[in-house]
Scaffold this active site. Sequence first.
Site, PDB file in Angstrom:
ATOM      1  N   CYS A 157      25.352  28.317 -20.035  1.00 36.37           N
ATOM      2  CA  CYS A 157      24.838  27.448 -21.101  1.00 36.37           C
ATOM      3  C   CYS A 157      25.939  26.594 -21.709  1.00 36.37           C
ATOM      4  CB  CYS A 157      24.212  28.281 -22.210  1.00 36.37           C
ATOM      5  SG  CYS A 157      22.878  29.329 -21.622  1.00 36.37           S
ATOM      6  N   THR A 205       0.849  -1.195   0.000  1.00 33.65           N
ATOM      7  CA  THR A 205       0.000   0.000   0.000  1.00 33.65           C
ATOM      8  C   THR A 205       0.882   1.242   0.000  1.00 33.65           C
ATOM      9  OG1 THR A 205      -1.652  -1.186   1.295  1.00 33.65           O
ATOM     10  CG2 THR A 205      -1.822   1.219   1.243  1.00 33.65           C
TER      11      THR A 205
END
Length: 148
Positions: free
Chosen positions: A96, A9
């Site tokens: 970048c 569960t």
Amino acid sequence: MNMVSGGGTVNTPGIAAFVGAALKASHVEREKVMALRNLFITQLTKEMDHIFRIVEAPFNWQNPYVLGVIVKGLEGQWVMLECNRRGFAISTGSACGQSVHLKANTLLAMGYSQEEQKEFIRISFGRNTKGEDVKALANTLKEIAQSV
């Protein structure tokens, strides 16, 4: 943390609590870094705003962990080496990419000149950055700028 309780569960309350705690922790961390970033900008530009130009995106797009600075009249690569010699690790170019091609394209696309892209340095703030670190780096950059 065990996310599964008995017989497979899913522990939904545990998952929800974990997500809530993670979101709160990241919000607190972001606010701390923003305070350090603002302290750095204030310290750096105090009395020397004609030397340093802050490079940043609009507030809601800005990554608070990274700050770009143009040091007018000084090549970023030289500033980086001088900072390194004095115990500070900074970078040049955009986050970048580190290649010259990407560095030029990123800053030029933002409207900066080729001269300004050569004068660019990148400062990163992290979880372990302290206020005294920020002040010391700002003072070091001022010393470097005044030494030429």
